[in-house]
Scaffold this motif. Structure first.
Motif, PDB file in Angstrom:
ATOM      1  N   VAL A 163       0.790  -1.154   0.015  1.00 60.44           N
ATOM      2  CA  VAL A 163      -0.094  -0.146  -0.097  1.00 60.44           C
ATOM      3  C   VAL A 163       0.819   1.193  -0.013  1.00 60.44           C
ATOM      4  CG1 VAL A 163      -1.890  -1.101   1.160  1.00 60.44           C
ATOM      5  CG2 VAL A 163      -0.208   0.058   2.673  1.00 60.44           C
ATOM      6  N   GLY A 164       2.243   1.047  -0.108  1.00 58.42           N
ATOM      7  CA  GLY A 164       3.023   2.235  -0.043  1.00 58.42           C
ATOM      8  C   GLY A 164       2.877   3.233  -1.330  1.00 58.42           C
ATOM      9  N   GLY A 165       2.419   3.041  -2.166  1.00 55.97           N
ATOM     10  CA  GLY A 165       2.228   3.735  -3.344  1.00 55.97           C
ATOM     11  C   GLY A 165       3.405   3.819  -4.188  1.00 55.97           C
ATOM     12  N   ALA A 166       4.459   3.121  -4.143  1.00 59.74           N
ATOM     13  CA  ALA A 166       5.961   2.931  -4.826  1.00 59.74           C
ATOM     14  C   ALA A 166       6.456   1.635  -4.214  1.00 59.74           C
ATOM     15  CB  ALA A 166       6.643   4.135  -4.488  1.00 59.74           C
ATOM     16  N   LEU A 167       7.304   0.797  -5.238  1.00 54.10           N
ATOM     17  CA  LEU A 167       7.851  -0.297  -4.736  1.00 54.10           C
ATOM     18  C   LEU A 167       8.726   0.092  -3.549  1.00 54.10           C
ATOM     19  CD1 LEU A 167       8.460  -3.336  -5.312  1.00 54.10           C
ATOM     20  CD2 LEU A 167      10.064  -2.600  -7.217  1.00 54.10           C
ATOM     21  N   ALA A 168       9.585   1.103  -3.818  1.00 54.73           N
ATOM     22  CA  ALA A 168      10.466   1.383  -2.705  1.00 54.73           C
ATOM     23  C   ALA A 168       9.988   1.650  -1.383  1.00 54.73           C
ATOM     24  CB  ALA A 168      11.141   2.915  -3.234  1.00 54.73           C
ATOM     25  N   PHE A 169       8.668   2.136  -1.203  1.00 50.47           N
ATOM     26  CA  PHE A 169       8.048   2.050  -0.038  1.00 50.47           C
ATOM     27  C   PHE A 169       7.571   0.655   0.417  1.00 50.47           C
ATOM     28  CE2 PHE A 169       6.944   6.721  -0.284  1.00 50.47           C
ATOM     29  CZ  PHE A 169       8.220   7.219  -0.095  1.00 50.47           C
ATOM     30  N   ASP A 170       7.174  -0.308  -0.514  1.00 50.26           N
ATOM     31  CA  ASP A 170       6.744  -1.449  -0.100  1.00 50.26           C
ATOM     32  C   ASP A 170       7.713  -2.513   0.476  1.00 50.26           C
ATOM     33  OD1 ASP A 170       4.116  -0.830  -1.356  1.00 50.26           O
ATOM     34  OD2 ASP A 170       4.822  -1.441  -3.446  1.00 50.26           O
ATOM     35  N   PRO A 185       9.338 -11.252  -4.854  1.00 51.47           N
ATOM     36  CA  PRO A 185       9.310 -10.828  -6.175  1.00 51.47           C
ATOM     37  C   PRO A 185       8.011 -11.217  -6.968  1.00 51.47           C
ATOM     38  CG  PRO A 185      11.428 -11.829  -5.988  1.00 51.47           C
ATOM     39  CD  PRO A 185      10.444 -12.117  -4.681  1.00 51.47           C
ATOM     40  N   GLN A 186       7.580 -12.342  -6.686  1.00 52.22           N
ATOM     41  CA  GLN A 186       6.210 -12.859  -7.108  1.00 52.22           C
ATOM     42  C   GLN A 186       5.103 -11.826  -6.795  1.00 52.22           C
ATOM     43  OE1 GLN A 186       5.178 -16.851  -6.987  1.00 52.22           O
ATOM     44  NE2 GLN A 186       3.397 -16.429  -8.315  1.00 52.22           N
ATOM     45  N   ALA A 187       4.901 -11.892  -5.434  1.00 52.73           N
ATOM     46  CA  ALA A 187       4.108 -10.968  -4.972  1.00 52.73           C
ATOM     47  C   ALA A 187       4.032  -9.343  -5.457  1.00 52.73           C
ATOM     48  CB  ALA A 187       4.030 -10.778  -3.340  1.00 52.73           C
ATOM     49  N   ALA A 188       5.385  -8.767  -5.312  1.00 50.28           N
ATOM     50  CA  ALA A 188       5.301  -7.409  -5.773  1.00 50.28           C
ATOM     51  C   ALA A 188       5.136  -7.312  -7.337  1.00 50.28           C
ATOM     52  CB  ALA A 188       6.983  -7.195  -5.741  1.00 50.28           C
ATOM     53  N   ALA A 224       1.801  -1.040  -6.909  1.00 53.29           N
ATOM     54  CA  ALA A 224       1.298   0.013  -7.386  1.00 53.29           C
ATOM     55  C   ALA A 224       2.147   0.506  -8.836  1.00 53.29           C
ATOM     56  CB  ALA A 224       1.130   1.234  -6.504  1.00 53.29           C
ATOM     57  N   GLU A 225       3.472   0.153  -8.891  1.00 56.36           N
ATOM     58  CA  GLU A 225       4.476   0.292  -9.900  1.00 56.36           C
ATOM     59  C   GLU A 225       4.775  -1.094 -10.783  1.00 56.36           C
ATOM     60  OE1 GLU A 225       7.061   4.070  -8.391  1.00 56.36           O
ATOM     61  OE2 GLU A 225       7.745   2.003  -7.765  1.00 56.36           O
ATOM     62  N   ARG A 226       3.839  -2.100 -10.545  1.00 56.27           N
ATOM     63  CA  ARG A 226       4.040  -3.361 -11.141  1.00 56.27           C
ATOM     64  C   ARG A 226       4.068  -3.107 -12.775  1.00 56.27           C
ATOM     65  NH1 ARG A 226      -0.734  -3.152  -8.878  1.00 56.27           N
ATOM     66  NH2 ARG A 226      -2.406  -3.486 -10.087  1.00 56.27           N
ATOM     67  N   ALA A 227       3.356  -2.141 -13.253  1.00 57.87           N
ATOM     68  CA  ALA A 227       3.368  -2.067 -14.824  1.00 57.87           C
ATOM     69  C   ALA A 227       4.663  -1.555 -15.257  1.00 57.87           C
ATOM     70  CB  ALA A 227       2.155  -1.387 -15.333  1.00 57.87           C
ATOM     71  N   SER A 228       5.532  -0.919 -14.519  1.00 58.26           N
ATOM     72  CA  SER A 228       6.723  -0.251 -14.913  1.00 58.26           C
ATOM     73  C   SER A 228       7.831  -1.382 -14.910  1.00 58.26           C
ATOM     74  CB  SER A 228       6.897   0.846 -14.211  1.00 58.26           C
ATOM     75  OG  SER A 228       7.432   0.828 -12.868  1.00 58.26           O
ATOM     76  N   PHE A 229       7.828  -2.298 -13.912  1.00 60.60           N
ATOM     77  CA  PHE A 229       8.879  -3.271 -13.922  1.00 60.60           C
ATOM     78  C   PHE A 229       8.639  -4.736 -14.190  1.00 60.60           C
ATOM     79  CE2 PHE A 229       7.388  -2.713  -9.470  1.00 60.60           C
ATOM     80  CZ  PHE A 229       6.684  -4.108  -9.101  1.00 60.60           C
ATOM     81  N   GLY A 230       7.286  -4.944 -14.377  1.00 56.19           N
ATOM     82  CA  GLY A 230       7.037  -6.390 -15.213  1.00 56.19           C
ATOM     83  C   GLY A 230       7.188  -7.471 -13.985  1.00 56.19           C
ATOM     84  N   PHE A 266       4.065   6.016   2.950  1.00 52.01           N
ATOM     85  CA  PHE A 266       3.143   5.762   1.843  1.00 52.01           C
ATOM     86  C   PHE A 266       2.940   7.113   1.360  1.00 52.01           C
ATOM     87  CE2 PHE A 266       0.520   7.225   5.460  1.00 52.01           C
ATOM     88  CZ  PHE A 266      -0.368   8.113   5.076  1.00 52.01           C
ATOM     89  N   ILE A 267       2.458   7.161  -0.018  1.00 55.32           N
ATOM     90  CA  ILE A 267       2.344   8.318  -0.693  1.00 55.32           C
ATOM     91  C   ILE A 267       0.922   8.782  -0.600  1.00 55.32           C
ATOM     92  CG2 ILE A 267       2.440   9.417  -2.951  1.00 55.32           C
ATOM     93  CD1 ILE A 267       4.551   7.449  -3.860  1.00 55.32           C
ATOM     94  N   ASP A 268       0.726   9.867  -0.297  1.00 51.10           N
ATOM     95  CA  ASP A 268      -0.488  10.286   0.236  1.00 51.10           C
ATOM     96  C   ASP A 268      -1.080  11.167  -1.043  1.00 51.10           C
ATOM     97  OD1 ASP A 268      -3.064  11.378   0.734  1.00 51.10           O
ATOM     98  OD2 ASP A 268      -2.443  12.956   2.382  1.00 51.10           O
TER      99      ASP A 268
END
Length: 199
Positions: free
Chosen positions: A20-27, A55-58, A63-69, A156-158
Motif C-alpha cells: 500500500v506504499g504507492g511505490a515499490l521502494a516504500f513497499d 518478487p512474485q508478490a510485488a 502500484a508500480e508493477r506495470a513499470s517493472f513487469g 506511503f504516498i498520500d
C-alpha cells in the motif's frame, strides 16, 4: 553501507495490503513491521521463504508493477544488498516526511541505488527495480506527499486531493486506530497502547 537486521517472524502471505506504499521502494521499506517499536519490531525478510516469495508478490500487487513487469526470484545471497537498500530508503524518506531532510541520508541512498542498478541493466531484478523506484521518487512531486502511517509507521504516498490521508490503509490501520482510541477512551488510557502486528 551497513544494514540493520531485525527480529524474524514466522512465514506469512504477501497480501495486497503489504503493498500500500504507492511505490515499490516504500513497499520494500515497509517489510519491517512496527519499526517504531523496537521491542516488537519484525523483519519479514529475515525469513528466507518470505524473501523468496517477495518478487512474485510485488509483480502482482505493487502500484508500480506495470513499470517493472515480472520480477525474478531472489537468492538468500541477495538479502544483504536488498536490506541495505531498504534501510537507506527508509532513513531518507522517513526523515523527509518528518521535515528532517538530510543531504547525508540522500548521499547514502544514492550510493545504494547506484550499486543496485548495476545489478541489472534490464528489467526483472527486484533490487534494481526497487532502486529505480527510489531514484524516480526522489525528484518526483510524489515525494513531497510522503507520509508516515499514524498507526503502524509505514511509509506511503498520500495521493488524496487535500493531502489529508493519515493511514497507509484505512481498512486496516484506520479502523485499528479508531478502535484503539475508542478502547483507550473507555479505559482512560492513552491511545496506541494496543498497537498490533500487521495481519
Amino acid at each position: 553501507m551497513r544494514f540493520t537486521s531485525y527480529n524474524s517472524t514466522m512465514s506469512f502471505t504477501w497480501t495486497p495490503h503489504r503493498f500500500v506504499g504507492g511505490a515499490l521502494a516504500f513497499d520494500i521499506a515497509n517489510s519491517v513491521i512496527l519499526r517504531h517499536l523496537p521491542e516488537r519490531r519484525l523483519d519479514r525478510l529475515a525469513d528466507p521463504a518470505n524473501l523468496a516469495a517477495l518478487p512474485q508478490a510485488a509483480s502482482a500487487h505493487s502500484a508500480e508493477r506495470a513499470s517493472f513487469g515480472v520480477l525474478h526470484p531472489l537468492s538468500p545471497q541477495d538479502a544483504p544488498q536488498l536490506l541495505a537498500l531498504r534501510e537507506a530508503i527508509d532513513r531518507y524518506f522517513r526523515a523527509r516526511a518528518e521535515g528532517r531532510e538530510d543531504d547525508r541520508l540522500l548521499a547514502d541512498l544514492l550510493e545504494e541505488i547506484a550499486g543496485a542498478i548495476r545489478r541489472d541493466p534490464a528489467k526483472g531484478d527486484l533490487i534494481a527495480s526497487t532502486a529505480r523506484s527510489a531514484l524516480m521518487l526522489i525528484s518526483s512531486p510524489a515525494a513531497d506527499r510522503t507520509k508516515v502511517c499514524g498507526h503502524c509507521g509505514w511509509l506511503f504516498i498520500d495521493r488524496s486531493k487535500n493531502r489529508s490521508r493519515l493511514w497507509c490503509d484505512m481498512a486496516i490501520c484506520g479502523n485499528r486506530e479508531k478502535a484503539s482510541r475508542h478502547y483507550a477512551a473507555r479505559r482512560g488510557k492513552p491511545a496506541g497502547d494496543d498497537t498490533e502486528e500487521k495481519p
